[in-house]
Design an enzyme around this catalytic site. Structure first.
Site, PDB file in Angstrom:
ATOM      1  CG  ASP A 191      40.233  25.811  42.700  1.00  9.90           C
ATOM      2  OD1 ASP A 191      40.195  26.097  41.487  1.00  9.90           O
ATOM      3  OD2 ASP A 191      39.502  24.941  43.206  1.00  9.90           O
ATOM      4  CG  ASP A 211      37.958  24.024  36.368  1.00 12.92           C
ATOM      5  OD1 ASP A 211      38.038  24.390  37.550  1.00 12.92           O
ATOM      6  OD2 ASP A 211      38.525  23.011  35.939  1.00 12.92           O
TER       7      ASP A 211
END
Ligand SMILES: *[C@@H]1O[C@H](CO)[C@@H](O)[C@H](O)[C@H]1NC(C)=O
Ligand SMILES: *[C@@H]1O[C@H](CO)[C@@H](O)[C@H](O)[C@H]1NC(C)=O
Ligand SMILES: *[C@@H]1O[C@H](CO)[C@@H](O)[C@H](O)[C@H]1NC(C)=O
Ligand SMILES: *[C@@H]1O[C@H](CO)[C@@H](O)[C@H](O)[C@H]1NC(C)=O
Ligand SMILES: *[C@@H]1O[C@H](CO)[C@@H](O)[C@H](O)[C@H]1NC(C)=O
Ligand SMILES: *[C@@H]1O[C@H](CO)[C@@H](O)[C@H](O)[C@H]1NC(C)=O
Ligand SMILES: *[C@@H]1O[C@H](CO)[C@@H](O)[C@H](O)[C@H]1NC(C)=O
Length: 450
Positions: free
Chosen positions: A330, A117
């Site tokens: 992201d 992540d």
């Protein structure tokens, strides 16, 4: 956490951490030679993943991913309306991580499958003896069985590097709350991590700081054992290995249709293997903000065909021109989100450039600009993102994607929160993060071939 500090105190807070914790980094063992390694990222929808559901069609998977993406984006929320572009309240949804990293920890080593992540930083895994562990298919790592496990005390530098204040009962106890109400609590500790590299030689790294999660709850899946934080804060994997990997990592995301049909995997590279060089490379500065885990870039404008629209909005705070750090890059958000004031102009420019094709609404309401594609094609104009110092022509198929048999939609949608440069826009680019020189680089690449 940092985002709740006022701007001024947050500035000191960041500076303090950067100057005091650089020596947290650890050494890659000599056996690894160059200090670089590459591991497979296992996509949750690939046949290699424990999440794989063979009865889903390609379009089901795409729709599911868009849904998860919207959920995740909703959690990149500003803390107050007065600083809409500056602070972010909560982190990713724990279940939305899509790429899993397979590694092992401890002596003897135990395999863990963590969610990779880029939107959070702490590395943690479920840890026996548990107070409360969610059901996990693979055996849970047991810290009392490992000869290399060592818990940190409260006055350790590692403990003070936590983004959220620890609780202290002799040992350093961390807590992380995620945006969806999931959480993990446990002991902050050091352990030996072993990465299986694509070269076939495992890479062992001693004394990696991680969370030994003894009380974990929420919507974590039984196939995963925790999270591998690749965000920008001190305790992320990338910053901990910074001495050896020189603060560098890169990934190359394969198109979703290749990942699901042929099981080609995306790769994540660390250290020397993460250098992005050669012809066609463009780079843009990483901007530091109070929410240290996120990677901020500056978007100056977008060109559609021959029309350039400056990226601005009446709600931006900046006095003149561009707002620095106005977009997050992201790896775990599918779509690209742009401020709604700006989006309107972008949509008009696209509609004008596309001309007469038949516009239809998305029956599920996610997308704002869709065209019927049954029987007739329409010509997609080149869409170019101008980041500071880096001009990026997006791929036509990722900007307009077929979301069902007869429908092709723009994968950029409006938001009134912070803008996000999503992963679909990044497919088939080698994307390199360099935390030492504070920049992100892009190189057009066929990711199925690297
Ligand atoms: C975990 O993933 C599997 C496989 O995709 C799925 O069947 C299951 O429902 C998931 N469990 C939870 C709690 O989300
Ligand atoms: C992008 O992220 C979403 C949501 O996390 C995921 O489902 C999707 O597969 C990712 N797409 C690519 C191309 O990596
Ligand atoms: C993770 O790696 C271990 C050891 O190499 C292997 O046995 C296991 O099958 C891998 N798991 C996945 C999901 O790839
Ligand atoms: C963890 O390991 C210790 C030492 O071998 C053992 O006594 C304990 O039962 C283990 N705990 C669990 C939950 O497996
Ligand atoms: C570095 O990347 C190359 C391919 O780009 C790969 O062959 C090599 O195995 C990688 N090195 C490691 C240690 O994974
Ligand atoms: C990726 O998908 C495209 C389109 O379906 C196909 O032409 C190409 O051969 C695939 N590449 C690989 C390596 O599977
Ligand atoms: C932009 O492109 C359109 C269509 O190709 C053309 O008609 C127009 O003259 C161009 N405008 C400029 C300023 O170059």
């Amino acid at each position: 956490m940092a985002a709740s500090f006022s701007n001024l105190s947050a500035l000191f807070y960041v500076t303090f951490f950067v100057s005091c914790f650089v020596h947290l980094s650890v050494n890659v063992e000599a056996s690894n030679g160059g200090g670089g390694f590459t591991v497979d990222l296992i996509h949750r929808d690939s046949p290699l993943s424990p999440f794989y559901n063979p009865s889903n069609t390609h379009f089901d998977r795409l729709r599911n991913a868009f849904h998860r993406s919207t959920l995740r984006a909703a959690h990149f929320k500003p803390t107050s309306t007065s600083t809409p572009q500056d602070s972010i309240q909560s982190r990713m949804i724990a279940s939305a991580g899509e790429y899993l990293m397979n590694l092992s920890i401890g002596t003897p080593p135990v395999t863990i499958l963590g969610i990779a992540d880029t939107g959070s930083s702490l590395i943690w895994t479920q840890c026996e003896p548990c107070i409360n562990c969610y059901k996990q298919k693979a055996p849970i790592y047991n810290s009392t069985r490992s000869s290399t496990y060592k818990a940190f005390s409260c006055d350790s530098k590692a403990c003070q590097a936590l983004e959220e204040p620890p609780s202290c009962t002799g040992v350093c106890e961390y807590t992380v709350f995620y945006g969806d109400g999931s959480s993990t609590f446990g002991d902050l500790a050091a352990e030996t991590f072993t990465f299986g590299s694509t070269s076939g030689h495992p890479v062992s790294i001693p004394k990696v700081v991680f969370g030994c999660g003894r009380d974990n709850g929420g919507i974590f899946n039984e196939s995963t054992s925790g999270i591998i934080g690749l965000g920008g804060a001190q305790l992320s994997l990338v910053n901990q290995l910074s001495e050896n990997i020189h603060g560098k990592f890169s990934y190359c995301l394969v198109p979703p249709f290749n990942a699901t049909s042929s099981g080609v995997t995306s790769k994540i590279n660390f250290g020397t293997n993460a250098t992005v060089s050669g012809s066609g490379v463009v780079s843009t500065p990483l901007v530091s903000k109070t929410a240290e885990s996120f990677y901020y870039l500056t978007l100056e404008g977008i060109t559609v065909g021959n029309k350039t629209l400056p990226y601005k909005s009446s709600s931006f705070k900046s006095k003149a021109g561009v707002n620095e750090g106005n977009i997050i890059i992201d790896s775990g958000t599918t779509l690209t989100f742009l401020h709604q004031d700006f989006y309107k102009g972008l949509e008009s420019a696209l509609v004008a450039a596309i001309g007469g094709a038949k516009r239809v609404p998305d029956p599920q309401g996610t997308f704002k600009l869709c065209y019927a594609t049954k029987g007739h094609d329409f010509k997609v104009p080149t869409v170019t993102f101008h980041f500071t110092g880096a001009v990026l022509d997006l791929l036509a198929w990722s900007t307009f994607t077929k979301v069902q048999d007869d429908l092709t939609c723009l994968t950029i949608i409006p938001t009134d929160n912070i803008a996000i440069f999503g992963n679909l826009s990044q497919v088939n680019f080698l994307v390199g993060y360099d935390l030492v020189n504070k920049k992100v680089s892009f190189k057009p690449t066929d990711c199925t071939k690297v």
